[in-house]
Write a protein that holds these residues in place. Structure first.
Motif: not given
Length: 232
Positions: A169-187
């Motif tokens: 029971a709960g939730e799961e999030r998948f996200s892609i972020e491009q930050d202020e330094n132009d780096q791309v993250w997967y969380e």
């Protein structure tokens, strides 16, 4: 069609769980979703996995995780650097839209599943002998374009909540972020607690599998991005 109906009949239901001895067909997954009903966790936590993209998000995120833990949820977070630049962001986003992050062999989602709020789908997991179909519903989708200036950011994310018939029971999030330094993250961020006697008695193992999934999912996204870069 006959073979599809035969495979649907092969689906077994045990203790509210949808099981299959072979890799679940689309028909079996649809039948499982039809049985599922609504979310199986408290409405006040619906959407609680969503993340703010503001620069002051770190402290609220920590407070949110603490509050979830106090309510008995296990919080799991995994974050990995994929590279940098607009193209990397677009490729990583395409990986989520095509469910490449679930192309693991032992944990799969129908790649034709639309990523849109309200869509119901199954995560099919191979554990020991039978496959287990675990129904979820996409609770929200966030798609924020880059802003101009030195603090330019972009993000794409979606979160799914568990339905009745899921082990957890709960939730799961998948996200892609491009930050202020132009780096791309997967969380990957999730909060969950047992929702079935089977997950209750084996929860330490379930938590290990969640961490293992996060590692393999990250590798799948990294591979997709690298392969697409090499083809260009």
């Amino acid at each position: 069609m006959r073979r599809e109906r035969e495979r649907e009949r092969e689906m077994a239901v045990w203790g509210g769980l949808c099981l299959s001895w072979g890799r679940p067909s689309r028909g079996q997954q649809k039948a499982c979703i039809a049985r599922a009903g609504g979310f199986n966790y408290d409405p006040k936590f619906h959407g609680a996995s969503s993340s703010s993209s503001s620069s002051s998000a770190a402290e609220p995120e920590e407070a949110k995780e603490k509050a979830l833990a106090e309510k008995g949820f296990f919080v799991n977070r995994s974050r990995a650097l994929l590279g940098s630049g607009d193209r990397t962001f677009r490729l990583a986003k395409s990986a989520l839209l095509s469910w490449r992050h679930f192309g693991l062999g032992w944990a799969v989602v129908d790649p034709e599943t639309p990523v849109a709020k309200g869509v119901k789908f199954c995560v099919c997991v191979k554990e020991l002998l039978p496959w287990v179909m675990m129904p979820l519903q996409i609770a929200y989708v966030v798609d924020e374009a880059c802003s101009s200036g030195p603090a330019r950011r972009a993000s794409f994310a979606f979160g799914s909540g568990t339905l009745r018939g899921h082990l957890l029971a709960g939730e799961e999030r998948f996200s892609i972020e491009q930050d202020e330094n132009d780096q791309v993250w997967y969380e990957i961020f999730s909060f969950s607690k047992p929702a079935h006697i089977l997950s209750g008695i084996s929860y330490p193992y379930v938590r290990l599998r969640q961490k293992y999934f996060a590692h393999q999912s990250t590798q799948a996204v990294l591979k997709h991005v690298a392969d697409q870069h090499s083809e260009s």
